[in-house]
Design an enzyme around this catalytic site. Structure first.
Site, short mmCIF file in Angstrom:
data_model
loop_
_atom_site.label_atom_id
_atom_site.label_comp_id
_atom_site.label_asym_id
_atom_site.label_seq_id
_atom_site.Cartn_x
_atom_site.Cartn_y
_atom_site.Cartn_z
N GLU A 287 -4.90 -5.99 -4.63
CA GLU A 287 -5.18 -5.93 -6.26
C GLU A 287 -6.60 -6.08 -6.26
O GLU A 287 -7.61 -6.56 -5.50
CB GLU A 287 -4.81 -7.59 -6.82
CG GLU A 287 -3.35 -7.54 -6.80
CD GLU A 287 -2.61 -6.35 -7.67
OE1 GLU A 287 -2.86 -6.28 -8.59
OE2 GLU A 287 -1.73 -5.92 -6.85
N CYS A 321 -12.71 -9.63 -12.67
CA CYS A 321 -12.19 -8.13 -12.67
C CYS A 321 -11.75 -7.70 -13.89
O CYS A 321 -11.64 -6.49 -14.32
CB CYS A 321 -10.82 -8.38 -11.57
SG CYS A 321 -9.73 -9.47 -12.26
P1 NAD Z 1 -14.63 -8.01 -1.33
O1 NAD Z 1 -13.79 -6.61 -1.43
O2 NAD Z 1 -16.01 -7.55 -0.85
O3 NAD Z 1 -14.07 -9.03 -0.64
C1 NAD Z 1 -12.76 -9.58 -0.79
C2 NAD Z 1 -12.23 -10.15 0.66
O4 NAD Z 1 -12.31 -9.05 1.63
C3 NAD Z 1 -13.22 -10.98 1.34
O5 NAD Z 1 -12.51 -12.29 1.80
C4 NAD Z 1 -13.83 -10.27 2.18
O6 NAD Z 1 -14.56 -11.08 3.42
C5 NAD Z 1 -12.72 -9.30 2.85
N1 NAD Z 1 -13.10 -8.31 3.52
C6 NAD Z 1 -14.21 -7.48 3.35
N2 NAD Z 1 -14.30 -6.63 4.36
C7 NAD Z 1 -12.95 -6.60 4.88
C8 NAD Z 1 -12.28 -5.81 6.04
N3 NAD Z 1 -13.01 -4.80 6.42
N4 NAD Z 1 -11.30 -6.14 6.40
C9 NAD Z 1 -10.66 -7.23 5.81
N5 NAD Z 1 -11.14 -7.92 4.74
C10 NAD Z 1 -12.41 -7.64 4.40
O7 NAD Z 1 -14.49 -8.56 -2.99
P2 NAD Z 1 -15.37 -9.61 -3.40
O8 NAD Z 1 -16.95 -9.11 -3.81
O9 NAD Z 1 -15.36 -10.85 -2.76
O10 NAD Z 1 -14.77 -9.86 -4.97
C11 NAD Z 1 -15.13 -9.05 -6.26
C12 NAD Z 1 -14.21 -7.77 -6.36
O11 NAD Z 1 -12.65 -8.34 -6.33
C13 NAD Z 1 -14.38 -7.16 -7.63
O12 NAD Z 1 -14.12 -5.68 -7.33
C14 NAD Z 1 -13.43 -7.55 -8.54
O13 NAD Z 1 -12.79 -6.58 -9.36
C15 NAD Z 1 -12.16 -7.77 -7.50
N6 NAD Z 1 -11.08 -8.74 -7.92
C16 NAD Z 1 -9.86 -8.26 -8.52
C17 NAD Z 1 -8.80 -9.17 -9.27
C18 NAD Z 1 -7.48 -8.76 -9.32
O14 NAD Z 1 -6.69 -9.48 -9.62
N7 NAD Z 1 -7.21 -7.31 -9.40
C19 NAD Z 1 -9.24 -10.64 -9.26
C20 NAD Z 1 -10.45 -10.79 -8.70
C21 NAD Z 1 -11.48 -10.15 -8.22
#
Ligand code: NAD
Length: 522
Positions: A287, A321
């Site tokens: 997501e 988001c």
């Molecule tokens: P991010 O993608 O930077 O990080 C999300 C998670 O992924 C963190 O736990 C991070 O440590 C992990 N991660 C990072 N690199 C990784 C890798 N190579 N392999 C595995 N895991 C890895 O996102 P963020 O900055 O924490 O959150 C903001 C983003 O989340 C925005 O894009 C927002 O739109 C999205 N979001 C989506 C929803 C939804 O329901 N669609 C809800 C909330 C937030």
């Protein structure tokens, strides 16, 4: 036996002096406990990691919220092994027992909700109102999934056949990995982990670095509810190291991810590959982000629309988001609405202060997040008329809202997720044109339309392509069970959290046939 029907958790009423005093006391209690150390939690044991991460208050970055042990890739494997060991027992626990545990989890969270609210305020800069809405949703996930798991546990009706007993039932998948972002640090990791555990799976949770202390508070809720050791394992760590090791692990059966598009699409590709020792393709849920549009036509109640747009565009500083980041105004309504909108944005943004004191407008999560938004602020004059320009203030990661008018549909500020207080305004000739513009992005998460004309509402319903479409209300604020949430296109892979389908992602179907009228042997 049956549970009472599901109902959403009521919000706290901070206008009530008793509630205010209770919440203040809880937040003060959290303040007194800032700066503690948090070990990894693997198989019920507390382990040290090779490095410590200092999680800080985004409003006052010199304040350390907690020192969190970060796992190594080897420790991520250890957590998968612990989850695998626990699976044998947990997958055989009856549905009623699992449901009872979730209901206890809901009660523990109810008791601790004010304290958790304090942790949200200090660690991710979310004010009381926003935090309380999120925590109420987290309580809903416990209650909703308790009922859902009972419904799924009896299987589904299938076509009967004389001489056979046929059964269609659902089994847990095994060990799953939950990877969550920082912006909804309680409801998102809980939403995924609760559903996975409800289905009889065991879980390794890798929370976002910025929200690691909150993840420990959530772990404490499960612990107090009596979840057996190893069913949930908590391994805070760096995404490219620990997250990646978990995603590639051969013994992981499913990956549930919420976060950015860049990370989500990379995880999707990596988790799809087979690695030596792997016995099953992984099931993957990603997501991701949004570039959500709100459309207003001349048939709208402008005053109402303005309040809802501002709440969804700069509530929690636009770091949702589902936040409205594109405002598409049909010509007639453009000038009058913008004037009111700017007034309301100025009013909300001027009420800025620490989240722990429940000010309306708080800081961004980190210096990096602020710099990213500032990059878009710097390029804004190239793409439109800058009506409000986000400026820094104070010691923390504060940034005022930016509003840019007359933005063309195909430029970066109309196409890319900025994830902060930044609103791009586009003009449309008609509602049809507005919907066409709204659909011209790679994302399809949320959208909103304001109009009192039933024909316009019908047109929007049939043509505006998003996972969650809101008519005459803000694009944010989904409630579990009521507004199942999730996007499509490059916003997500589909299973909506808080829906009757969600548990299906964490289960596999099995059909069992027993022949009961055997032909007489000669
Ligand atoms: P991010 O993608 O930077 O990080 C999300 C998670 O992924 C963190 O736990 C991070 O440590 C992990 N991660 C990072 N690199 C990784 C890798 N190579 N392999 C595995 N895991 C890895 O996102 P963020 O900055 O924490 O959150 C903001 C983003 O989340 C925005 O894009 C927002 O739109 C999205 N979001 C989506 C929803 C939804 O329901 N669609 C809800 C909330 C937030």
């Amino acid at each position: 036996m049956a549970l009472e029907p599901f109902g959403n958790e009521p919000f706290l009423d901070f206008r009530n002096p008793e509630e205010l005093a209770r919440t203040r006391a809880a937040v003060a209690g959290v303040q007194a406990n800032l700066g503690q150390e948090y070990p990894l939690r693997i198989g019920g044991r507390a382990l040290s990691g090779p490095r410590l991460f200092e999680s800080s208050d985004p409003g006052v970055p010199s304040t350390v919220v907690g020192r969190v042990h970060m796992a190594s890739a080897e420790q991520a494997s250890l957590a998968v092994a612990a989850a695998q060991e626990a699976f044998a027992g947990w997958s055989r626990v009856s549905a009623w027992e699992r449901a009872a545990l979730l209901l206890r989890g809901a009660d523990v969270l109810r008791q601790r909700r004010r304290e958790l609210l304090g942790w949200l305020a200090y660690e991710v800069g979310k004010n009381w109102d926003q935090s309380d809405g999120e925590i109420a949703e987290a309580i809903d996930h416990f209650e909703w999934n308790a009922r859902q798991l009972l419904a799924w546990s009896s299987g589904k009706e299938i076509q009967p056949l004389a001489s056979e007993i046929n059964q269609y039932r659902y089994l847990p998948l095994g060990v799953g990995v939950v990877i969550s972002p920082w912006n909804f640090p309680s409801t998102l990791p809980l939403g995924m982990a609760i559903a996975a555990i409800a289905a009889g799976n065991t879980v390794v949770l890798k929370p976002a670095e910025e929200a690691s202390v909150i993840a420990h508070q959530l772990y404490g809720v499960f612990e107090e509810a009596g979840l057996p050791s190893g069913v949930l394992n908590l391994v805070p760590g760096y995404g490219p190291e620990v997250g990646d090791a978990l995603v590639r692990h051969p013994d992981v059966q499913f990956v549930a991810f919420v976060g950015s598009r860049a990370v989500g699409t990379a995880i999707h590709a990596r988790a799809a590959g087979l690695v030596p020792g792997q016995k099953q393709l992984k099931r993957i849920m990603t997501e991701m982000g949004g570039k959500n549009a709100t459309i207003v036509t001349s048939a709208a109640d402008v005053g109402w629309a303005v309040r809802e747009i501002v709440a969804s565009a700069i509530g929690y500083q636009g770091q949702k988001c589902s936040a409205t980041s594109r405002l598409i105004l049909v010509d007639d309504v453009h000038d009058g609405l913008l004037e009111q909108l700017l007034g309301e944005i100025d009013r909300v943004a001027s009420s800025s202060g620490p989240a722990a004191e429940n000010w309306g407008y708080g800081p961004l999560i980190s210096a990096a997040a602020r710099q990213k938004v500032e990059g878009f602020v710097a390029m804004a004059p190239r793409w439109g008329k800058v009506l409000r320009e986000g400026a820094r203030s104070g010691e923390g990661h504060w940034l005022a809202p930016t509003v840019v008018d007359d933005v063309p549909v195909d430029c970066p500020i109309a196409q890319e997720e900025i994830f902060g207080p930044f609103l791009s305004v586009l003009r449309a000739r008609t509602l049809e044109h507005a919907v066409e513009l709204a659909n011209q992005v790679d994302y399809a998460l949320t959208g909103a339309v304001f109009s009192r004309d039933p024909k316009e509402i019908d047109f929007a319903r049939d043509n505006f392509l998003v996972g969650n479409l809101y008519l005459n209300r803000s694009s944010t604020g989904a409630m579990a069970g009521v507004h199942p949430f999730g996007g499509y296109k490059l916003s997500g892979t589909g299973p909506k959290v808080g829906s009757p389908d969600y548990l299906g992602f964490f289960l596999q179907a099995q059909a069992i046939t027993q022949k009961v009228r055997l032909p007489r042997s000669r």
